[in-house]
Design a protein around this motif. Structure first.
Motif, PDB file in Angstrom:
ATOM      1  N   CYS A 535     -28.650  33.204  -6.481  1.00 52.19           N
ATOM      2  CA  CYS A 535     -28.228  32.938  -5.111  1.00 52.19           C
ATOM      3  C   CYS A 535     -29.162  31.979  -4.406  1.00 52.19           C
ATOM      4  O   CYS A 535     -30.325  31.846  -4.761  1.00 52.19           O
ATOM      5  CB  CYS A 535     -28.212  34.246  -4.321  1.00 52.19           C
ATOM      6  N   VAL A 536     -28.623  31.347  -3.377  1.00 54.14           N
ATOM      7  CA  VAL A 536     -29.439  30.553  -2.470  1.00 54.14           C
ATOM      8  C   VAL A 536     -29.727  31.439  -1.268  1.00 54.14           C
ATOM      9  O   VAL A 536     -28.826  32.089  -0.750  1.00 54.14           O
ATOM     10  CB  VAL A 536     -28.687  29.284  -2.021  1.00 54.14           C
ATOM     11  N   LEU A 537     -30.974  31.480  -0.863  1.00 58.64           N
ATOM     12  CA  LEU A 537     -31.344  32.291   0.293  1.00 58.64           C
ATOM     13  C   LEU A 537     -31.448  31.384   1.514  1.00 58.64           C
ATOM     14  O   LEU A 537     -32.173  30.397   1.504  1.00 58.64           O
ATOM     15  CB  LEU A 537     -32.682  32.998   0.038  1.00 58.64           C
ATOM     16  N   VAL A 538     -30.685  31.717   2.554  1.00 55.12           N
ATOM     17  CA  VAL A 538     -30.704  30.941   3.790  1.00 55.12           C
ATOM     18  C   VAL A 538     -31.496  31.728   4.827  1.00 55.12           C
ATOM     19  O   VAL A 538     -31.123  32.843   5.167  1.00 55.12           O
ATOM     20  CB  VAL A 538     -29.269  30.690   4.291  1.00 55.12           C
ATOM     21  N   VAL A 539     -32.607  31.162   5.292  1.00 53.91           N
ATOM     22  CA  VAL A 539     -33.432  31.846   6.285  1.00 53.91           C
ATOM     23  C   VAL A 539     -33.324  31.089   7.602  1.00 53.91           C
ATOM     24  O   VAL A 539     -33.745  29.940   7.705  1.00 53.91           O
ATOM     25  CB  VAL A 539     -34.906  31.911   5.846  1.00 53.91           C
ATOM     26  N   ASP A 540     -32.712  31.728   8.570  1.00 55.93           N
ATOM     27  CA  ASP A 540     -32.525  31.089   9.868  1.00 55.93           C
ATOM     28  C   ASP A 540     -32.347  32.172  10.908  1.00 55.93           C
ATOM     29  O   ASP A 540     -31.641  33.146  10.673  1.00 55.93           O
ATOM     30  CB  ASP A 540     -31.293  30.179   9.824  1.00 55.93           C
ATOM     31  N   THR A 582     -33.270  27.802   1.774  1.00 57.02           N
ATOM     32  CA  THR A 582     -33.287  26.886   2.911  1.00 57.02           C
ATOM     33  C   THR A 582     -33.983  27.621   4.035  1.00 57.02           C
ATOM     34  O   THR A 582     -33.735  28.794   4.277  1.00 57.02           O
ATOM     35  CB  THR A 582     -31.878  26.438   3.363  1.00 57.02           C
ATOM     36  N   LEU A 583     -34.859  26.895   4.719  1.00 54.98           N
ATOM     37  CA  LEU A 583     -35.761  27.544   5.657  1.00 54.98           C
ATOM     38  C   LEU A 583     -35.710  26.803   6.980  1.00 54.98           C
ATOM     39  O   LEU A 583     -35.929  25.596   7.035  1.00 54.98           O
ATOM     40  CB  LEU A 583     -37.171  27.478   5.055  1.00 54.98           C
ATOM     41  N   ASP A 591     -42.891  31.017  12.045  1.00 60.50           N
ATOM     42  CA  ASP A 591     -42.098  29.819  11.864  1.00 60.50           C
ATOM     43  C   ASP A 591     -41.976  29.424  10.403  1.00 60.50           C
ATOM     44  O   ASP A 591     -42.636  29.970   9.519  1.00 60.50           O
ATOM     45  CB  ASP A 591     -42.646  28.664  12.716  1.00 60.50           C
ATOM     46  N   GLY A 592     -41.094  28.474  10.165  1.00 62.56           N
ATOM     47  CA  GLY A 592     -40.780  28.062   8.818  1.00 62.56           C
ATOM     48  C   GLY A 592     -41.987  27.621   8.012  1.00 62.56           C
ATOM     49  O   GLY A 592     -42.093  27.925   6.823  1.00 62.56           O
ATOM     50  N   TRP A 593     -42.907  26.952   8.668  1.00 63.01           N
ATOM     51  CA  TRP A 593     -44.065  26.452   7.920  1.00 63.01           C
ATOM     52  C   TRP A 593     -44.913  27.605   7.410  1.00 63.01           C
ATOM     53  O   TRP A 593     -45.440  27.580   6.306  1.00 63.01           O
ATOM     54  CB  TRP A 593     -44.885  25.483   8.771  1.00 63.01           C
ATOM     55  N   SER A 594     -45.041  28.650   8.268  1.00 63.31           N
ATOM     56  CA  SER A 594     -45.823  29.815   7.825  1.00 63.31           C
ATOM     57  C   SER A 594     -45.111  30.522   6.685  1.00 63.31           C
ATOM     58  O   SER A 594     -45.753  30.986   5.740  1.00 63.31           O
ATOM     59  CB  SER A 594     -46.006  30.805   8.971  1.00 63.31           C
TER      60      SER A 594
END
Lengths: 782, 128
Positions: A535-540, A582-583, A591-594
């Motif tokens: 699977c692709v994990l979508v983090v948003d 995807t982040l 945040d995404g960078w962390s």
């Protein structure tokens, strides 16, 4: 003579001085006769020197100085002492009215004049009046302070109590005497000597002029354990200097009430869980004996049929039917309690829609026929397959159809199904239409509620638990769809069941996320079954964005799982081991960078390609791809491929020079180029690129402009000056919009400039595809 | 003759299922709890085991684990029977080593299908 004159001079001189004094002065001899007065005296009391000098003081101005208090002073006090200070005399003078005079006297030995008494009179009427006003204001302030029901203490800078209000004395059961002018810590046998308060008053207060809602819990000897909410404000109180107003609110009761509410809420939640658990267990317990009833009746039925005891067989059949009905009801209750407990799961599989409809029709036809109805199946041809929880889809359709059969007499029940595209997504839409009794708007409102039928009398007349529709809707919602109804009383109803053609577990996760919102205490540790496919994990954090990405990724055939935040994302990444992530860059929790850093720090997750997404201000642009950790620049690959095809040489593989300083991006681009049939030579910088061109002339150059030691533009200029290289097409990949100057410099010497893709779902798709295939290769390689 | 071991503590379920299976020509051996189930499997060497999961003494999961850990019984197909219609139970059963899984109430044709499929697979393996 001369001496006499000089004495006169001195007298005149003295008189001049006396006259310049602005305070009224009287010079009296020992008999209290006026020797002289100064100018201020005559002016103040509006009298002349003629009616003053050599008169007895009491006779002055028609006896206006014949005041008992003054007599006492002059006749009793003065003879006994040589001086008196600040004798205050309040008197109504005939000419100048009521005045307050401050008298000061001094006895002088004035040479041949003998003993003199200098009486100075200061008019302090105004001063006294303003002092009175001030006092009135202070009293007024104190009264206000006293009416405040919250205990207040007014402290000076040294933390001594200036005053307290009535509420303070009452609340803490202390007297004014044992409070005022004491250090706050000494009050009531040191009951305020609290370490937290010391910290507050000595460390925090000096640094700020105000503090709010400092909560202090303390066992006060007189009033017991209390929770106090302290608020303080520094005041500049005129001559009082800086004062600190300390307000203490007793929030003990409020805290207790809050605790009670929390406890009650907890108890209610526990009770609700207990109820769900009870229902689940109860249903289970009910099913065990029912199991036996059904089993034995089926068994007997088989034996009856074999032994040709048909009458017995029909009766046994009735037992079986009733038992199965009971079982269905119990299952409904179990399902609903599972949904409520957040334990309902989806079992997704691909199945043929037409086949399913045929099977449902076969099962339901006898039930529909019972009321003299006709079942009509009108599904579109070539419906193909859908990916969903087949049992739940069946159950939903079965519910709708059996309801339609129940509420329709001698009518027609139609089931149709079609494939439709809405919101760029494929849906399977089932419609169950009947010509039955229909529903009023009021009934429709109640229709989908748990345990509610359109009408209480319906239950008696038609049976059922009233759970069917509620369950159907919940199942549909779990799969990302819904059920709607349109009805005219007396004419019939149309129920529409809409489901995504490809249901993803993401919908399930979304539902779980909603549950989490509703029951934050339960946490988001909904352990999902491990997906069978990668699977692709979508983090948003944005549900809309999450849904959008999920939709088109799943439409493109990816299995998608979603997480609503960084922490959940990390947890799910560990659980799922997705093929790509995807982040979102901007997320509240972290945040995404962390998240990216955490992913890269974890040995088990390090290898998973991550695509960073960032929102732009313009919502129409959808999402823009930011710098991805692996791909660095989300290039519009499709466009790149088009260009590549245009410049392909006659004899493949054609040599292409790829100049890219980022290793990962180079590898990514290389794989794209190779897939398109190019022979790639790489350079990690412009200088190396130039050198490699000397050994082999490429038929195309793909150049990253931000190449380090030599600027990309310089490189282009270099190439164009070289006569053998002039005709080589150059495709520039720019991370940012180029400045107009740069564009001009590049001018016609480059073939195309590809910017990092904006508004390009396609690009993201390409990106994910690319990363996934890369990831798969890497896994295979391991 | 195909021999099936049915491990089930509920008397009615045991009686019913065993009779229905016998009517279809299977030889049915019975065990009432997990422990005796494991022992019966060793001594009777059935072709297939139908294992209830909530059993006394030793539960169905543990009994299955023991069967699968023993060379004598490791190859015996085990079908888990459970009233819990939750996937976690299914996964738990498969984790324990069960070859298939069916929920109660028993739908006999469905169960027979699973039994036959496993027995067939077993035979095919033997022939290979």
């Amino acid at each position: 003579m001369a001496r006499k004159r000089s004495v006169e001079d001195i007298q005149t001189y003295a008189q001049d001085i006396v006259d310049t004094v602005r305070e009224p002065l009287l010079m009296l001899d020992t008999t209290l006769r006026v020797r002289s007065a100064n100018r201020a005296f005559y002016q103040t009391f509006k009298v002349s020197s003629e009616e003053t000098e050599n008169r007895l003081i009491y006779e002055l101005g028609n006896g206006q100085w014949d005041i008992p208090d003054l007599r006492t002073l002059l006749e009793d006090v003065v003879p006994k002492s040589s001086v008196f200070n600040d004798f205050e005399l309040e008197h109504t003078f005939p000419i100048i009215g009521r005045r307050i005079m401050l008298l000061n006297a001094r006895k002088l030995q004035a040479g041949h004049h003998g003993e003199l008494l200098v009486l100075a009179m200061e008019d302090v009427t105004e001063r006294r009046r303003s002092e009175a006003d001030l006092e009135a204001i202070e009293t007024y302030a104190q009264n206000i302070v006293d009416t405040v029901r919250e205990p207040l203490l007014i402290l000076d800078k040294t933390l001594r109590v200036r005053s307290g209000n009535r509420a303070f004395y009452q609340t803490f059961k202390v007297s004014l005497e044992e409070t005022e002018e004491r250090l706050i810590y000494e009050l009531g046998n040191g009951q305020w000597d609290i370490p937290n308060l010391r910290t507050l008053l000595e460390d925090i207060v000096p640094k700020s002029s105000v503090f709010n809602d400092f909560e202090l819990e303390h066992d006060f000897p007189a009033i017991g354990r209390r929770v106090m909410l302290l608020n303080a404000r520094k005041l500049q109180a005129g001559h009082h200097g800086e004062l600190l107003v300390l307000a203490m609110e007793d929030v003990t009761e409020r805290r207790r009430a809050e605790e009670d509410v929390a406890k009650a809420k907890e108890a209610a939640e526990t009770a609700n869980k207990t109820k769900s658990l009870f229902l689940a267990n109860m249903s289970h317990e009910l099913r065990t004996p029912l199991n036996a009833i059904l089993g034995y009746s089926e068994m007997l039925h088989e034996e009856a049929v074999e032994g040709q005891m048909d009458a017995l067989g029909a009766d046994l059949d009735r037992i079986t039917v009733a038992g199965k009905h009971l079982l269905a009801l119990i299952n409904d209750i179990l399902d609903l309690s599972k949904i409520e407990a957040g334990k309902m799961e989806l079992f997704l599989e691909s199945f043929d829609i037409g086949e399913m409809i045929d099977e449902i029709a076969t099962t339901i036809r006898p039930m529909v026929d019972r009321n003299g109805n006709t079942l009509h199946i009108a599904s579109a041809p070539n419906l193909g397959t859908m990916h969903a929880d087949q049992i739940k889809v069946r159950q939903g359709l079965f519910n709708l159809l059996s309801n339609a059969g129940k509420f329709t007499q001698e009518g027609t029940i139609t089931l149709d199904a079609s494939r439709q595209v809405m919101d760029e997504r494929e849906w399977i839409v089932f419609r169950v239409a009947d010509t039955g009794i229909g529903l009023s708007p009021e009934q429709i409102v109640k229709l989908f509620q748990d345990f509610t039928q359109a009408d209480a009398s319906t239950t008696r007349k038609f049976g059922g638990t009233g759970l069917g529709l509620a369950l159907t809707r919940r199942f549909c919602q779990m799969m990302g769809g819904d059920v709607t109804v349109h009805s005219v009383p007396g004419e019939g109803s149309v129920f529409t069941l809409k489901l995504p053609a490809v249901v993803t577990d993401g919908a399930d996760l979304l539902a779980a996320a909603h549950l989490d919102l509703a029951h934050p205490s339960e946490g988001s540790e909904t352990v999902e079954p491990m997906p069978t496919q990668d699977c692709v994990l979508v983090v948003d954090d944005d549900p809309v964005q999450r849904d959008l990405i999920q939709r088109f990724l799943s439409k493109a055939g990816f299995c998608v799982r979603t997480a609503a935040g960084g922490e959940a994302g990390l947890r799910m990444a560990r659980l799922l081991q997705p093929v790509a992530i995807t982040l979102d860059v901007m997320m509240p929790d972290f945040d995404g960078w962390s998240v990216l850093a955490a992913l890269k720090a974890d040995a088990k997750l390090r290898e998973i390609p991550v695509i960073m997404l960032t929102m732009v201000d313009d919502p129409d642009r959808g999402f823009t791809l930011g710098a991805a950790d692996f791909a660095t620049k989300p290039v519009d690959w499709e466009r790149l491929c088009q260009i590549l095809r245009k410049y392909a040489c006659p004899n493949e593989p054609c040599p292409v020079l790829l100049i890219e300083n980022d290793g990962v991006a180079r590898a990514t681009t290389r794989s794209i180029l190779e897939r398109e049939g190019w022979k790639v030579s790489e350079a990690d910088g412009a200088k190396v690129g130039l050198e490699s061109m000397r050994s082999e002339r490429p038929s195309l150059i793909v150049l990253n402009l931000s190449t380090l030691e030599m600027s990309g533009i310089e490189f282009v200029e270099h190439v164009r000056q070289h006569h053998e290289w002039q005709s080589i097409p150059i495709v520039v990949v720019a991370a940012d919009e180029l400045t107009p100057e740069d564009k001009e410099r590049l001018g016609s010497s480059v073939e195309a400039i590809l910017y990092r893709a904006r508004n390009s779902q396609e690009a993201l798709l390409e990106q994910v595809r690319d990363q996934v295939s890369q990831g798969t290769r890497m896994r295979r390689g391991r | 003759m195909t021999k099936i071991l049915l491990v089930e503590d509920n008397e009615m379920n045991r009686d019913m299922l065993s009779r229905r299976l016998e009517r279809r020509g299977y030889v049915v051996v019975l065990a009432f709890d997990g422990q005796s189930g494991v022992e019966a499997a060793r001594s009777q060497l059935p072709d297939l085991v139908l294992m209830d999961m909530s059993l006394p003494v030793l539960d169905g999961w543990e009994a299955t684990r023991r069967l699968k850990a023993d060379v004598i019984t490791a190859q015996m197909p085990v079908i888990a029977l459970t009233a819990h219609a939750m996937s976690s139970d299914r996964e738990k059963a498969l984790e324990a080593g069960c070859d298939d899984y069916d929920t109660k109430p028993i739908d006999l044709p469905r169960l027979l299908e699973k039994i036959e499929a496993l027995l067939l697979g077993d035979k095919r393996n033997l022939h290979d």
